[in-house]
Design a protein around this motif. Structure first.
Motif, PDB file in Angstrom:
ATOM      1  N   GLY A  78       0.745  -1.341   0.087  1.00 29.56           N
ATOM      2  CA  GLY A  78      -0.075   0.011  -0.004  1.00 29.56           C
ATOM      3  C   GLY A  78       1.045   1.360  -0.039  1.00 29.56           C
ATOM      4  N   LYS A  79       2.151   1.108  -0.302  1.00 31.49           N
ATOM      5  CA  LYS A  79       3.172   2.279  -0.282  1.00 31.49           C
ATOM      6  C   LYS A  79       3.602   2.735  -1.472  1.00 31.49           C
ATOM      7  CE  LYS A  79       4.121   1.706   4.657  1.00 31.49           C
ATOM      8  NZ  LYS A  79       5.336   1.393   5.669  1.00 31.49           N
ATOM      9  N   LEU A  80       4.148   3.802  -1.646  1.00 33.86           N
ATOM     10  CA  LEU A  80       5.213   4.115  -2.654  1.00 33.86           C
ATOM     11  C   LEU A  80       6.239   4.844  -2.206  1.00 33.86           C
ATOM     12  CD1 LEU A  80       2.707   5.408  -5.404  1.00 33.86           C
ATOM     13  CD2 LEU A  80       3.786   3.384  -5.363  1.00 33.86           C
ATOM     14  N   GLY A  81       7.312   4.736  -2.406  1.00 30.77           N
ATOM     15  CA  GLY A  81       8.620   5.197  -1.967  1.00 30.77           C
ATOM     16  C   GLY A  81       8.721   5.284  -0.365  1.00 30.77           C
ATOM     17  N   GLY A  82       8.066   4.189   0.399  1.00 30.61           N
ATOM     18  CA  GLY A  82       8.111   3.949   1.858  1.00 30.61           C
ATOM     19  C   GLY A  82       6.937   4.829   2.516  1.00 30.61           C
ATOM     20  N   LEU A  83       6.186   5.544   1.512  1.00 25.98           N
ATOM     21  CA  LEU A  83       4.865   6.453   2.458  1.00 25.98           C
ATOM     22  C   LEU A  83       3.546   5.560   1.850  1.00 25.98           C
ATOM     23  CD1 LEU A  83       6.197  10.013   1.803  1.00 25.98           C
ATOM     24  CD2 LEU A  83       6.052   8.806   3.897  1.00 25.98           C
ATOM     25  N   LYS A  84       2.774   5.831   2.647  1.00 22.02           N
ATOM     26  CA  LYS A  84       1.462   5.293   2.456  1.00 22.02           C
ATOM     27  C   LYS A  84       0.938   6.117   1.260  1.00 22.02           C
ATOM     28  CE  LYS A  84      -3.450   5.155   3.807  1.00 22.02           C
ATOM     29  NZ  LYS A  84      -4.578   5.530   4.806  1.00 22.02           N
ATOM     30  N   ALA A  85       0.467   5.353   0.105  1.00 22.01           N
ATOM     31  CA  ALA A  85      -0.068   5.956  -1.153  1.00 22.01           C
ATOM     32  C   ALA A  85      -1.476   6.317  -1.195  1.00 22.01           C
ATOM     33  CB  ALA A  85       0.564   5.026  -2.270  1.00 22.01           C
ATOM     34  N   ASP A  86      -1.772   7.585  -1.461  1.00 24.52           N
ATOM     35  CA  ASP A  86      -3.289   7.942  -1.590  1.00 24.52           C
ATOM     36  C   ASP A  86      -3.681   8.061  -3.178  1.00 24.52           C
ATOM     37  OD1 ASP A  86      -5.773   8.482  -1.609  1.00 24.52           O
ATOM     38  OD2 ASP A  86      -5.496  10.404  -0.224  1.00 24.52           O
ATOM     39  N   ILE A  87      -4.360   7.500  -3.856  1.00 26.86           N
ATOM     40  CA  ILE A  87      -4.626   7.754  -5.426  1.00 26.86           C
ATOM     41  C   ILE A  87      -6.015   8.558  -5.103  1.00 26.86           C
ATOM     42  CG2 ILE A  87      -4.988   6.728  -7.605  1.00 26.86           C
ATOM     43  CD1 ILE A  87      -3.469   4.524  -6.796  1.00 26.86           C
ATOM     44  N   VAL A  88      -5.895   9.879  -5.845  1.00 30.78           N
ATOM     45  CA  VAL A  88      -6.945  10.834  -5.890  1.00 30.78           C
ATOM     46  C   VAL A  88      -7.520  10.722  -7.195  1.00 30.78           C
ATOM     47  CG1 VAL A  88      -7.721  13.007  -5.524  1.00 30.78           C
ATOM     48  CG2 VAL A  88      -5.760  12.162  -3.997  1.00 30.78           C
ATOM     49  N   VAL A  89      -8.579  10.320  -7.317  1.00 29.47           N
ATOM     50  CA  VAL A  89      -9.083   9.901  -8.905  1.00 29.47           C
ATOM     51  C   VAL A  89     -10.110  10.969  -9.075  1.00 29.47           C
ATOM     52  CG1 VAL A  89     -10.386   8.470 -10.098  1.00 29.47           C
ATOM     53  CG2 VAL A  89      -9.077   7.457  -8.209  1.00 29.47           C
TER      54      VAL A  89
END
Length: 410
Positions: A78-89
């Motif tokens: 659930g991460k990108l670059g070690g951070l939780k990733a939030d995909i805003v659609v």
């Protein structure tokens, strides 16, 4: 894929693979140092904007794009670059009137680190100045038009192709294998113009002749054209020995099914990958049999990265095969994973500008389509092109890779 074809593809090392040697696996960077994560677009969350069509002829492209992006994130903790990733659609709609305000909101209010998706060439042209003014990366999943302004090119990253490249890969092959004039046809909008320009220029440069009236490509009104029979009957009377077409989404389904029942059905049909890709192929059924396309990805490509990707995809989407749009979104997520991780490892402030700069250092990507790398000047992939044929592959039809063509990288 049938075993004989699989052996043929396996036995040839691509020029790109030879040039780059062993594939380099890009790490997820989940163990990166924290850096300053309180900058714009962060606060312990990596916010990524996803702008794709939610309805209309390219809704399926939007669904595949979102699925590819989410699949990478969800299979990497659930991460990108070690951070939780939030995909805003947000909905791209049919072009700039919808895409531009949506992109403005993503940049100005949502403070995303990058904007991904974008199907329409017109949308790219409208959104890119907004992204560039904010030093935000625009990471596209579809073919894109050319941007001669270096200030704009510095912020656009294409993870599919430049729009002319499919036709450029096809033109010389079609000239060599068709004894006579070829009829070129496609939709009347930016993507159609670029796709067919690539074909007609490379085909005529190789000595080919167009069967179209006055030697000019026929463009059909978009998205209004649903009845292609009048065009197809004219093709049958043109003296053409084959047809080259670019259509995607629901237009591709309509065109191929009507082609099969038209007077032009006796002519070989060639096109770029979207003509028979994904759910379009399922909907086309028997009408698609034997069609030849030119593309950079097919779900049956035999390499380790693709086998792993397809296995993960089928667990979540058993009803359909992945497309180049899903693969491009996967590669975008992978590149963001690396870029965000690099910014944090260098203890830099995590901003859209820092992420955009870090994308230039991602290097080789072990993509499901094969090893690729973004051209440092144009930010378009340097990648292998293939010729595919629609064949039976077990109980289903598939785009089967039968031949490697050029390595292109606008």
């Amino acid at each position: 894929m049938r075993s004989s074809t699989r052996r043929r593809i396996r036995s040839i090392r691509t020029p790109l693979a030879i040039a780059t040697g062993l594939l380099l696996v890009v790490s997820a960077c989940s163990g990166s140092a924290a850096g300053d994560d309180k900058g714009k677009g962060s606060d312990a969350v990596a916010k990524i904007g996803l702008l794709t069509p939610a309805s209309g002829p390219y809704a399926a492209v939007g669904e595949d794009t979102r699925a590819g992006l989410e699949l990478y994130r969800d299979t990497h903790g659930g991460k990108l670059g070690g951070l939780k990733a939030d995909i805003v659609v947000r909905d791209e709609g049919a072009g700039p009137p919808t895409a531009v305000p949506a992109a403005t909101e993503l940049v100005k209010q949502q403070n995303v680190l990058a904007i991904t998706g974008i199907v329409s060439g017109g949308s790219v042209a409208g959104v890119l100045p907004i992204a560039a003014a904010n030093n935000t990366a625009l990471m596209g999943v579809a073919g894109r038009p050319e941007f001669p302004d270096p200030k704009l090119t510095a912020h656009v990253w294409s993870f599919n192709t430049q729009s002319y490249e499919a036709g450029a890969a096809a033109g010389p092959w079609v000239k060599e294998h068709v004894n006579g004039p070829v009829y070129a046809i496609g939709p009347d909008y930016q993507g159609g113009w670029d796709q067919l320009k690539g074909f007609t220029e490379s085909f005529t440069k190789a000595g080919g002749t167009l069967a179209n009236p006055e030697g000019k490509t026929t463009f059909t009104p978009f998205p209004a054209t649903q009845n292609f029979l009048p065009y197809l009957n004219k093709i049958a009377q043109s003296g053409a020995k084959a047809v080259y077409a670019f259509y995607a989404g629901t237009a591709a389904v309509d065109f191929v099914k009507q082609y099969k029942t038209s007077e032009a059905a006796k002519l070989p049909l060639y096109g770029s990958g979207p003509l028979t890709e994904g759910r379009q192929l399922d909907a086309q059924a028997d009408a698609a049999a034997g069609i030849t396309t030119f593309a950079t990805y097919g779900a049956d490509l035999d390499n380790p990265a693709n086998r792993a990707f397809v296995a993960a995809w089928q667990q979540r989407h058993p009803e359909r095969s992945p497309t180049i749009y899903a693969v491009a979104a996967w590669d975008i997520a992978r590149s963001l994973d690396t870029a965000i991780g690099a910014v944090r490892a260098d203890k830099k402030k995590l901003t859209p500008e820092a992420v955009n700069a870090a994308l230039g250092n991602v290097g080789q990507i072990d993509s499901p389509r094969g090893v690729m790398q973004l051209n440092p000047a144009t930010h378009s992939p340097v990648q292998q092109w293939y010729r595919f044929e629609v064949r039976n592959d077990g109980p289903k039809r598939a785009n089967v890779a039968v031949e490697q063509l050029a390595v292109l990288g606008g």
